[in-house]
Design a protein around this motif. Sequence first.
Motif, PDB file in Angstrom:
ATOM      1  N   PRO A 190     -32.001   7.513  34.890  1.00 16.39           N
ATOM      2  CA  PRO A 190     -31.344   7.948  35.774  1.00 16.39           C
ATOM      3  C   PRO A 190     -29.992   8.934  35.756  1.00 16.39           C
ATOM      4  O   PRO A 190     -29.871   9.770  36.393  1.00 16.39           O
ATOM      5  CB  PRO A 190     -30.871   6.622  36.853  1.00 16.39           C
ATOM      6  N   ALA A 191     -29.737   8.891  34.266  1.00 19.74           N
ATOM      7  CA  ALA A 191     -28.643   9.698  33.908  1.00 19.74           C
ATOM      8  C   ALA A 191     -29.063  11.059  33.550  1.00 19.74           C
ATOM      9  O   ALA A 191     -28.232  11.923  33.515  1.00 19.74           O
ATOM     10  CB  ALA A 191     -27.939   9.040  32.605  1.00 19.74           C
ATOM     11  N   LEU A 192     -30.324  11.344  33.832  1.00 22.21           N
ATOM     12  CA  LEU A 192     -30.903  12.671  33.680  1.00 22.21           C
ATOM     13  C   LEU A 192     -31.021  13.443  34.902  1.00 22.21           C
ATOM     14  O   LEU A 192     -31.923  14.421  35.063  1.00 22.21           O
ATOM     15  CB  LEU A 192     -32.352  12.732  32.875  1.00 22.21           C
ATOM     16  N   TRP A 193     -30.412  12.977  35.958  1.00 22.23           N
ATOM     17  CA  TRP A 193     -30.641  13.445  37.522  1.00 22.23           C
ATOM     18  C   TRP A 193     -30.049  15.001  37.121  1.00 22.23           C
ATOM     19  O   TRP A 193     -30.628  15.774  38.053  1.00 22.23           O
ATOM     20  CB  TRP A 193     -29.621  12.817  38.398  1.00 22.23           C
ATOM     21  N   ARG A 194     -29.196  15.238  36.289  1.00 19.86           N
ATOM     22  CA  ARG A 194     -28.744  16.799  36.336  1.00 19.86           C
ATOM     23  C   ARG A 194     -29.787  17.620  35.930  1.00 19.86           C
ATOM     24  O   ARG A 194     -29.732  18.989  36.200  1.00 19.86           O
ATOM     25  CB  ARG A 194     -27.487  17.150  35.532  1.00 19.86           C
ATOM     26  N   ALA A 199     -32.622  22.519  37.768  1.00 17.50           N
ATOM     27  CA  ALA A 199     -33.876  23.269  37.544  1.00 17.50           C
ATOM     28  C   ALA A 199     -33.957  24.377  38.649  1.00 17.50           C
ATOM     29  O   ALA A 199     -33.502  24.497  39.755  1.00 17.50           O
ATOM     30  CB  ALA A 199     -34.988  22.305  38.117  1.00 17.50           C
ATOM     31  N   PRO A 200     -34.540  25.545  38.157  1.00 21.45           N
ATOM     32  CA  PRO A 200     -34.718  26.687  38.877  1.00 21.45           C
ATOM     33  C   PRO A 200     -35.483  26.323  40.329  1.00 21.45           C
ATOM     34  O   PRO A 200     -36.550  25.700  40.160  1.00 21.45           O
ATOM     35  CB  PRO A 200     -35.705  27.840  37.932  1.00 21.45           C
ATOM     36  N   GLY A 201     -35.053  26.934  41.298  1.00 20.30           N
ATOM     37  CA  GLY A 201     -35.542  26.350  42.593  1.00 20.30           C
ATOM     38  C   GLY A 201     -35.101  25.175  43.334  1.00 20.30           C
ATOM     39  O   GLY A 201     -35.326  25.137  44.459  1.00 20.30           O
ATOM     40  N   ASN A 202     -34.375  24.702  42.759  1.00 21.08           N
ATOM     41  CA  ASN A 202     -33.450  23.479  43.472  1.00 21.08           C
ATOM     42  C   ASN A 202     -32.098  24.125  43.767  1.00 21.08           C
ATOM     43  O   ASN A 202     -31.248  24.267  42.995  1.00 21.08           O
ATOM     44  CB  ASN A 202     -33.415  22.315  42.526  1.00 21.08           C
ATOM     45  N   ASP A 203     -31.913  24.236  45.052  1.00 23.31           N
ATOM     46  CA  ASP A 203     -30.778  24.679  45.413  1.00 23.31           C
ATOM     47  C   ASP A 203     -29.704  23.615  45.841  1.00 23.31           C
ATOM     48  O   ASP A 203     -29.564  23.136  47.147  1.00 23.31           O
ATOM     49  CB  ASP A 203     -30.777  25.779  46.510  1.00 23.31           C
ATOM     50  N   ILE A 204     -29.134  22.828  44.844  1.00 21.22           N
ATOM     51  CA  ILE A 204     -28.288  21.779  45.264  1.00 21.22           C
ATOM     52  C   ILE A 204     -26.803  21.723  44.901  1.00 21.22           C
ATOM     53  O   ILE A 204     -26.351  22.238  43.863  1.00 21.22           O
ATOM     54  CB  ILE A 204     -28.896  20.434  44.382  1.00 21.22           C
ATOM     55  N   ASP A 205     -25.981  22.061  46.027  1.00 16.91           N
ATOM     56  CA  ASP A 205     -24.739  21.982  46.017  1.00 16.91           C
ATOM     57  C   ASP A 205     -23.917  20.511  45.802  1.00 16.91           C
ATOM     58  O   ASP A 205     -23.076  20.330  45.099  1.00 16.91           O
ATOM     59  CB  ASP A 205     -24.105  22.686  47.191  1.00 16.91           C
ATOM     60  N   ASP A 206     -24.538  19.433  46.558  1.00 18.68           N
ATOM     61  CA  ASP A 206     -24.078  18.256  46.449  1.00 18.68           C
ATOM     62  C   ASP A 206     -25.296  17.267  46.538  1.00 18.68           C
ATOM     63  O   ASP A 206     -25.678  17.069  47.483  1.00 18.68           O
ATOM     64  CB  ASP A 206     -23.130  18.002  47.912  1.00 18.68           C
TER      65      ASP A 206
END
Length: 231
Positions: A190-194, A199-206
């Motif tokens: 789970p520590a590899l969530w970043r 990843a390109p295509g994931n627009d994740i601010d929070d």
Amino acid sequence: MATLEKAVIEVLAGSRAGQPPIAVLFNPTEYTRERSNAYKATAVPGLSSPLIQFVNGEADVLSMELFLDDYTDVDQPGARGPKKPVNERVKDIAALLDIDRDLHAPSPVRFLWGPLRFDAVIEKLSQKFTLFRPDGTPARATLSVTFKEYLPLARQLRDPRRESADKSKRRQLTASEDIWLLASVEYGDPALWRTIVDAPGNDIDDPWRLGPGDWLIVPPLENGNGSSNTV
């Protein structure tokens, strides 16, 4: 009548390699072989219990008791010169824990007895003396020996048994999932969530605002040279 086969300890490497094996004049009455795995517990926000992740396999452990007695031991088959007394044979086995001058570490050994073939280092040796000659020299001893499996690096690299994601995937979060659980399922950590966040295509601010129904790109893990891992 079948010939009684004696157990022996051979030195595999170092300055003592090639010397005659150490014969166990009394075969052990029993031995114990153990295998275990190492796991890591990782707390994930929102879950009631940690995720248990496999880390690596532990080395096999072989343990037994060896009995030495000056009055009942027979001569070692093929041995040259007089039979060694108990205190000298104990020293021979105990010396296998010493640091070898060529290896700068204790020598790996092989325990052989019938079909049992176990390459190892001696992890622990306990000596118990229970009978003595008039001058105090030990005449009977019980040795509790623990062997830890020894696997050279070249052998482990031939069979690494590692698996990882090798293709980019699209995953939709369910009501019971979050990005940490997704990383655990896809990467085993789970520590590899970043890796998913970046990843390109994931627009994740929070990542805390992700919810059921959100689609995410899950990229393959990469090696240090930028190439993707493959199964």
